[in-house]
Design an enzyme around this catalytic site. Structure first.
Site, PDB file in Angstrom:
ATOM      1  N   ASP A   1       0.779  -1.238   0.000  1.00 22.58           N
ATOM      2  CA  ASP A   1       0.000   0.000   0.000  1.00 22.58           C
ATOM      3  C   ASP A   1       0.813   1.293   0.000  1.00 22.58           C
ATOM      4  O   ASP A   1       0.741   2.090  -0.921  1.00 22.58           O
ATOM      5  CB  ASP A   1      -0.936   0.017   1.212  1.00 22.58           C
ATOM      6  CG  ASP A   1      -1.984  -1.084   1.118  1.00 22.58           C
ATOM      7  OD1 ASP A   1      -1.984  -1.813   0.126  1.00 22.58           O
ATOM      8  OD2 ASP A   1      -2.784  -1.205   2.047  1.00 22.58           O
TER       9      ASP A   1
ATOM     10  N   SER B   1      -8.917   0.704   5.361  1.00 22.43           N
ATOM     11  CA  SER B   1      -8.295  -0.102   4.322  1.00 22.43           C
ATOM     12  C   SER B   1      -9.099   0.032   3.044  1.00 22.43           C
ATOM     13  O   SER B   1     -10.309   0.261   3.073  1.00 22.43           O
ATOM     14  CB  SER B   1      -8.265  -1.567   4.764  1.00 22.43           C
ATOM     15  OG  SER B   1      -8.005  -2.411   3.675  1.00 22.43           O
TER      16      SER B   1
END
Length: 577
Positions: free
Chosen positions: A130, A479
């Site tokens: 990420d 998320s």
């Protein structure tokens, strides 16, 4: 291929390879087996985030070798180096998540320092997890070198009881297990098969969202982000990326020639139409900041508002990155956006051609299954929506991809928690009530510190079947795998005295995604009274070390939670020193 003429007298590497005074420096190069000819070629940094922390990064070391081959084919000298990553899936749901967003800055800083210290002339950056994707792109734009980004690729979907599964299913299965709807044996079977290969999470979570951004913004070669990590075809993209950076170096096309306000808008379009991660609302402003551009959360959300959502990807949809790749990938998505007049075609790309020229080469069309035609989208507005109001004067963000219209307006009493652990415990024990708005504060960039993601809590709610029956707001993050009516990035954050710090149990909160509003039923006078009584930011246990430094430096969420003045304050350009 003829060897192109590179004038080393104009490149940064002249400081370590040219002239009698650099004999000691060259001796170090000879010690590593670098030939005299290679020493006097351009030096290209090949930066990876390889580590053994998670499957996202495990294949990057191998992929870097193909990049180096491409650089060598184009008469450059590749120099491989690595930087850190903090993998959100491993860090999720505990104190480790505080390191995640701070790692983005550390990645950008360490890549910058390595490039500067060794005077490399260009960079190919490989990232898989990420924060490593925006961190790597931030370094490229900060240095303003010829730059090519390449994604490590997504994980293959797992198979469980005849259906595709991802790590999102495992997080949600924890909630099902806690609710008594899934046995321990079934949970163990699922966790064993959900992640069957190297690569980053397969849905349109943050890694794949930012991988799509890398193509849309022009830093990555077309279609390079789509192939799953185990595919041998990734080597071809690696070699091509190595050759491409040498082409950019020859033509003196630098990162900020590619990353412009228009290309940032292109990237935001792709996030919106794919139902991408809310974290893009944090990372796009941060990348812009490195170029000295103002492109804030409001600007991102404005694009989201008038961009149709037409790519059916998890978590709101049905498909994963592998399916998007097989349907033609980001180039086909951008071709659809172009049909609607939603793409700036004059933006430069890593190929040395414009985005319009690249899209002219795309022959495939939307398949109508993964990629819908832009004329018949899943919904007419983007899968991610910006919110503002007296609860979030600086803005907030919510992902509504895949949610029904009746589920994106919510009014309910606040149930306030001072940190994620307290909220997660309440969810585990089911001491919250249907219809409540769960408020998790003190989780912003400075107040956390670190702006943790709340996937453990949101997935547990979904697993308990309560994803549509409660809403959740936080000054932290979510998320890309989060689903349900979950509002993040509420700003100003609690530690900075934002209204979220003043909320009490029972206050009525309204979230209206169609109107872009988030408000609490309190007038200005009552908020002022509460602010006068506010005791100030909650003390954290991080009084030293990296997280302490981060908390002192980090700025507002809507500007990207950045830690330095950025491109506007520059007094030199690295490439021209």
């Amino acid at each position: 291929m003829l060897k192109p003429p590179f004038d080393k007298n104009k490149l940064p590497s002249r400081y370590v390879t040219e002239g009698p005074a650099r004999a000691p420096h060259r001796s170090y190069m000879y010690a590593m087996g670098v030939s005299e000819e290679e020493i006097h070629q351009p030096l290209v940094g090949v930066a990876t985030c390889w580590n053994e922390a998670a499957p996202c990064n495990i294949a990057l070391n191998r992929q870097a070798q193909s990049v180096k081959m491409g650089v060598k084919q184009a008469f450059g000298t590749p120099r491989e180096f690595t930087t850190i990553t903090v993998t959100d899936g491993i860090a999720m749901g505990h104190e480790g998540m505080r390191s995640s967003l701070a790692s983005r800055e550390a990645i950008a800083d360490t890549v910058e320092l390595t490039m500067r210290g060794h005077c490399y002339d260009a960079i190919v950056g490989l990232a898989g997890c990420d924060k490593s994707l925006p961190g790597m792109m931030m370094a490229m734009v900060r240095l303003n070198t010829p730059s090519v980004f390449i994604y490590g690729g997504s994980i293959l979907p797992g198979r469980y009881e005849g259906r595709d599964v991802t790590v999102q299913d495992v997080f949600e299965a924890v909630g099902q297990h806690q609710a008594g709807n899934l046995s321990s044996c079934e949970l163990e079977k699922l966790e064993a098969v959900a992640c069957p290969s190297a690569g980053a999470c397969g849905g349109q979570f943050t890694a794949n969202t930012m991988a799509c951004v890398s193509e849309a913004i022009g830093l990555a070669l077309p279609n390079s982000s789509g192939a799953p990590a185990p595919y041998e075809s990734r080597d071809q993209y690696g070699e091509a990326s190595g050759r491409a950076v040498m082409n950019l170096l020859e033509k003196n096309i630098r990162a900020r020639d590619v990353v412009t306000l228009k290309s940032l808008e292109n990237a935001a379009r792709v996030v919106a139409c794919t139902g991408g991660s809310t974290n893009a609302g944090l990372h796009l402003p941060a990348i812009a900041h490195e170029a000295g551009l103002d492109f804030f959360l409001d600007d991102v959300c404005e694009i989201f508002r008038d961009t149709p959502y037409f790519v059916d990807l998890k978590p709101g949809g049905a498909y994963v990155a592998k399916d998007l790749y097989e349907a033609g990938g980001v180039p086909v998505v951008m071709k659809e956006l172009r049909k609607a007049g939603l793409i700036h075609e004059d933006c430069m790309t890593a190929t040395g051609r414009t985005m319009g020229e690249e899209l002219d080469l795309v022959e495939r069309e939307a398949d109508g299954r993964v990629i819908y035609p832009v004329e018949t989208p899943i919904s007419t507005t983007g899968g991610v929506v910006g919110l503002k109001g007296n609860l979030a004067p600086d803005g907030a963000i919510v992902k509504i991809a895949g949610m029904a219209d009746e589920d994106i307006v919510f009014t309910g009493p606040a149930r306030v928690f001072e940190c994620e652990e307290d909220a997660f415990e309440a969810v585990q024990k089911r001491t919250y009530k249907e219809g409540e708005v769960i408020v998790i504060r003190n989780e912003g960039p400075a107040g956390g510190p670190g702006m943790r993601e709340m996937l453990s809590t949101t997935a547990a709610l979904s697993g308990q079947g309560m994803g549509k029956k409660v809403a959740l707001i936080t000054d932290g993050r979510f998320s890309g795998a989060t689903r349900g009516f979950c509002v993040g990035h509420v700003g100003p954050e609690s530690a900075h005295g934002g209204p979220i710090a003043l909320i009490k149990d029972g206050d009525m909160i309204t979230i209206d995604a169609p109107k872009g509003e988030i408000s609490v039923d309190l007038d200005d006078a009552e908020l002022a009274r509460r602010r006068a009584d506010w005791a100030g930011p909650r003390e954290t246990i991080y009084a030293s070390g990296a997280l302490y430094k981060y908390a002192q430096l980090v700025g507002e969420t809507y500007k990207g939670a950045v830690t330095h003045p950025g491109g506007k304050a520059e007094r030199h350009v690295y490439m021209d020193l």
